[in-house]
Design an enzyme around this catalytic site. Structure first.
Site, PDB file in Angstrom:
ATOM      1  N   GLY A   1      27.832 -12.762  19.679  1.00  0.00           N
ATOM      2  CA  GLY A   1      28.394 -13.481  18.660  1.00  0.00           C
ATOM      3  C   GLY A   1      28.911 -14.897  19.026  1.00  0.00           C
TER       4      GLY A   1
ATOM      5  N   CYS B   1      27.452  -9.256  25.505  1.00  0.00           N
ATOM      6  CA  CYS B   1      27.932 -10.361  25.290  1.00  0.00           C
ATOM      7  C   CYS B   1      29.163 -10.386  24.460  1.00  0.00           C
ATOM      8  CB  CYS B   1      27.270 -11.377  24.716  1.00  0.00           C
ATOM      9  SG  CYS B   1      28.085 -13.222  24.824  1.00  0.00           S
ATOM     10  N   TYR B   2      29.311 -10.749  23.025  1.00  0.00           N
ATOM     11  CA  TYR B   2      30.663 -10.389  22.272  1.00  0.00           C
ATOM     12  C   TYR B   2      30.617  -9.020  22.137  1.00  0.00           C
ATOM     13  CZ  TYR B   2      33.487 -10.381  17.832  1.00  0.00           C
ATOM     14  OH  TYR B   2      34.133 -10.255  17.154  1.00  0.00           O
TER      15      TYR B   2
ATOM     16  N   HIS C   1      22.986 -11.497  28.753  1.00  0.00           N
ATOM     17  CA  HIS C   1      22.067 -11.250  27.633  1.00  0.00           C
ATOM     18  C   HIS C   1      20.588 -10.616  28.280  1.00  0.00           C
ATOM     19  CE1 HIS C   1      24.003 -13.220  24.252  1.00  0.00           C
ATOM     20  NE2 HIS C   1      24.413 -13.739  25.189  1.00  0.00           N
TER      21      HIS C   1
ATOM     22  N   GLU D   1      18.335  -9.409  26.710  1.00  0.00           N
ATOM     23  CA  GLU D   1      17.310  -9.332  25.744  1.00  0.00           C
ATOM     24  C   GLU D   1      16.327 -10.612  25.991  1.00  0.00           C
ATOM     25  OE1 GLU D   1      20.315  -9.724  25.205  1.00  0.00           O
ATOM     26  OE2 GLU D   1      20.706 -11.466  23.404  1.00  0.00           O
TER      27      GLU D   1
ATOM     28  N   SER E   1       1.459 -29.073   9.096  1.00  0.00           N
ATOM     29  CA  SER E   1       1.725 -30.093  10.253  1.00  0.00           C
ATOM     30  C   SER E   1       0.792 -30.030  11.268  1.00  0.00           C
ATOM     31  CB  SER E   1       3.301 -29.559  10.717  1.00  0.00           C
ATOM     32  OG  SER E   1       3.187 -28.595  11.603  1.00  0.00           O
ATOM     33  N   GLY E   2       0.033 -28.795  11.406  1.00  0.00           N
ATOM     34  CA  GLY E   2      -1.006 -28.871  12.475  1.00  0.00           C
ATOM     35  C   GLY E   2      -0.283 -28.369  13.618  1.00  0.00           C
ATOM     36  N   GLY E   3       1.034 -27.665  13.641  1.00  0.00           N
ATOM     37  CA  GLY E   3       1.513 -27.061  14.534  1.00  0.00           C
ATOM     38  C   GLY E   3       0.999 -25.405  14.427  1.00  0.00           C
ATOM     39  N   VAL E   4       1.369 -24.735  15.488  1.00  0.00           N
ATOM     40  CA  VAL E   4       0.634 -23.290  15.516  1.00  0.00           C
ATOM     41  C   VAL E   4       1.256 -22.672  14.313  1.00  0.00           C
ATOM     42  CG1 VAL E   4       2.267 -22.380  17.159  1.00  0.00           C
ATOM     43  CG2 VAL E   4       0.300 -21.283  16.881  1.00  0.00           C
ATOM     44  N   ASP E   5       2.709 -22.584  13.895  1.00  0.00           N
ATOM     45  CA  ASP E   5       3.134 -21.857  13.095  1.00  0.00           C
ATOM     46  C   ASP E   5       2.418 -22.134  11.449  1.00  0.00           C
ATOM     47  OD1 ASP E   5       4.783 -21.205  15.011  1.00  0.00           O
ATOM     48  OD2 ASP E   5       6.583 -22.524  14.218  1.00  0.00           O
ATOM     49  N   SER E   6       2.426 -23.384  10.909  1.00  0.00           N
ATOM     50  CA  SER E   6       1.895 -23.603   9.644  1.00  0.00           C
ATOM     51  C   SER E   6       0.572 -23.500   9.696  1.00  0.00           C
ATOM     52  CB  SER E   6       2.321 -25.205   9.305  1.00  0.00           C
ATOM     53  OG  SER E   6       1.666 -26.174  10.086  1.00  0.00           O
ATOM     54  N   SER E   7      -0.185 -23.849  10.899  1.00  0.00           N
ATOM     55  CA  SER E   7      -1.582 -23.432  11.009  1.00  0.00           C
ATOM     56  C   SER E   7      -2.035 -21.934  10.732  1.00  0.00           C
ATOM     57  CB  SER E   7      -2.334 -23.972  12.278  1.00  0.00           C
ATOM     58  OG  SER E   7      -1.951 -25.374  12.497  1.00  0.00           O
TER      59      SER E   7
ATOM     60  N   LYS F   1       7.654 -17.113  18.353  1.00  0.00           N
ATOM     61  CA  LYS F   1       6.525 -18.152  18.805  1.00  0.00           C
ATOM     62  C   LYS F   1       5.190 -17.451  19.284  1.00  0.00           C
ATOM     63  CE  LYS F   1       6.453 -22.371  18.409  1.00  0.00           C
ATOM     64  NZ  LYS F   1       6.503 -22.958  16.840  1.00  0.00           N
TER      65      LYS F   1
END
Ligand code: XMP
Length: 505
Positions: free
Chosen positions: A54, A81-82, A167, A169, A219-225, A361
């Protein structure tokens, strides 16, 4: 009937509660993320407790509230951590501001502990803290330290309470997965779980949208594609993909996107909105303001297009890291307004559907491969929604955008030639707003410097600068100063995330 037990993960607002959850799910455990002051009423369903990181200090007045009775339940607890500091403070130890912060990589030396089983006596860990535990609670012992942090891990194995300042993780902590596994294996045997298949996402989308119409910002990026292709497989012609050329795109990008998506059965509309964007961003220098304006213009355009298409839904390719960094999960602090999350007006008429919002991602890339999307999309370097606009410090002009665009071509070209593209998360130039003196052709020059930023990351939450061989850096630098007349200096950014972010704005 046997009750299925889960791990309860207390979210104290760090960047990585969901990353911890994901790692734990990968071991086949069910996880429930709960607010810091969640009260456990039925212990029979809880197998273990994790207290996450945190942004606050455990000793400050309005630190996130939580119930101390947790420690009396006899359930195994891991503090990160926190969470580490909270265990120390609550059980009678002491936490104070350290004389120096510890952000980024550090070397941890460990003692014999169940937590560090199957690990060497020292290994790299990822730190992100200023506060530090300076006194242990009674009956606890230190099992790990770094040069800066004397008490970097402590435990009471009898009480099954463990705490680590670093961390486990994040991928930069070398034995991180083993540490989590060691904690979990005290609870039950470990199996591993598979990721969801595309068909699950497609079915989920069908259930959510039904026979309504939707538009997606592509946008052509992997996420929106991936979001566009998934949704188009679910609702077919009822989806319209809208690509907005903001004027802040990379060289040749709009042409490439038209070509790539012409191979799919996807309705695609390409809009040139560069003039509109430049007009609205004139003389704007504040990064958050830039992001907000760009986000608002996107929404205005999408709303207009949705109206014409009679769409009820706006599909967004938001992924999990966008949401935590925009401060949209409970307790998390706001780092940046990612355009696809930060700029949504309250009175938006469209319903938002974000099929990838729980994914990281690398999971999105996996999904892209499973959907058989072409390599050019699957392995496409991340590019932020606001585009080159957030890679120019200060005000935006077409001339400055051109400098960044040209420098970007050189960087990509040289890294491709050197065969380094697969090893890095992203590489890009940043144009500074200052000028410095140089000497070119025996004459004094007074021009812009370009920052070269090349980073490696697995999940966007943390990153380190890439250790690119000097001769390649030199080639890039020489080409940029030779080929771009407005630039006489190139500097390499050697900051990790944290403390820096990948983008400069
Ligand atoms: P930072 O700079 O926050 O970036 O370390 C993490 C990753 O996210 C990308 N990024 C964005 N992506 N909209 C996006 O779609 C945005 O507003 C945005 N801002 C940053 C960044 O390029 C990096 O890969």
């Amino acid at each position: 009937m046997k009750i299925k037990k889960k791990i309860l993960l207390f979210d104290f607002g760090g960047q990585s509660a969901h990353l911890i959850a994901r790692r734990i799910k990968e071991f086949g455990f069910d996880v429930e993320i709960v607010g810091s002051n969640y009260k456990i009423t039925d212990t029979s369903k809880i197998a273990g407790i994790i207290l996450s990181g945190g942004a606050r200090s455990v000793y400050e007045k309005n630190a996130p509230k939580f119930n101390k009775e947790l420690f009396l339940l006899g359930i195994p607890i891991l503090g990160i951590c926190y969470g580490h500091q909270l265990i120390a403070q609550t059980l009678g130890g002491k936490v104070a501001k350290g004389s120096a912060g510890e952000y980024g990589p550090s070397e941890l030396s460990v003692k014999n502990s169940k937590l560090f089983k199957n690990l060497s006596s020292s290994f790299p860990v990822w730190m992100n803290h200023r506060d530090t535990v300076i006194k242990l609670p009674k009956n606890f012992q230190t099992v790990g330290n770094t040069k800066t942090t004397k008490i970097a891990a402590f435990e009471n194995p009898k009480l099954k309470i463990y705490a680590v300042q670093f961390h486990p993780e994040v991928s930069h902590t070398k034995g991180g997965v083993i540490i989590l596994k060691n904690f979990l294996s005290q609870i039950s045997t470990i199996s591993s779980k598979k990721l969801s298949e595309p068909k699950d996402f497609i079915q989920e989308t069908k259930n959510a949208i039904g026979n309504k119409k939707a538009i997606v910002g592509l946008s052509g990026g992997v996420d929106s594609s991936v979001a566009a292709i998934l949704v188009s497989r679910a609702i077919g012609k009822n989806l319209l993909a809208v690509y907005v050329d903001t004027g802040f795109m990379r060289s040749g990008e709009t042409k490439q996107i038209k070509k790539t998506f012409s191979k799919f059965t996807l309705k695609l509309k390409v809009l040139n909105a560069a003039d509109l964007y430049y007009k609205n961003l004139k003389n704007i220098t504040d990064p958050e303001q830039k992001r907000k304006i760009i986000g608002k213009l996107f929404i205005d355009i999408f709303t207009k297009e949705a109206k014409k298409f009679k769409a009820n839904y706006l599909i967004q390719g938001t992924i999990y890291s966008d949401r935590i960094e925009s401060g949209s999960t409970k307790n998390s602090s706001k780092i940046k307004s990612h355009h696809n999350v930060g700029g949504l007006p309250k009175n938006l008429k469209l319903k938002i559907y974000e099929p990838l919002k729980e994914l990281y991602k690398d999971e999105v890339r996996q999904l892209a491969r499973r959907l058989k999307l072409p390599e050019e999309i699957t392995n496409r370097q991340v590019f932020p929604g606001p585009g080159l606009a957030i890679r120019i410090i200060g005000d935006l002009t077409p001339k400055k955008v051109n400098i960044v665009r040209e420098a970007d071509v050189i960087i990509q070209d040289e890294l491709k030639k050197a065969g380094l593209m697969k090893k890095i998360w992203m590489a890009f130039p940043v144009l500074l707003s200052i000028k410095s003196v140089g000497i070119q052709g025996d004459e004094r020059s007074y021009k812009y410097p370009v920052v070269l930023r090349i980073v490696q990351s697995k999940d966007a939450i943390t990153a380190n600068f890439a250790r690119i061989p000097f001769d390649i850096l030199e080639k890039i630098s020489t080409r940029i100063t030779n080929e771009i007349k407005e630039v006489n200096r190139v500097v390499y950014d050697i900051s990790n995330k944290p403390p820096a972010t990948m983008e400069w704005e």
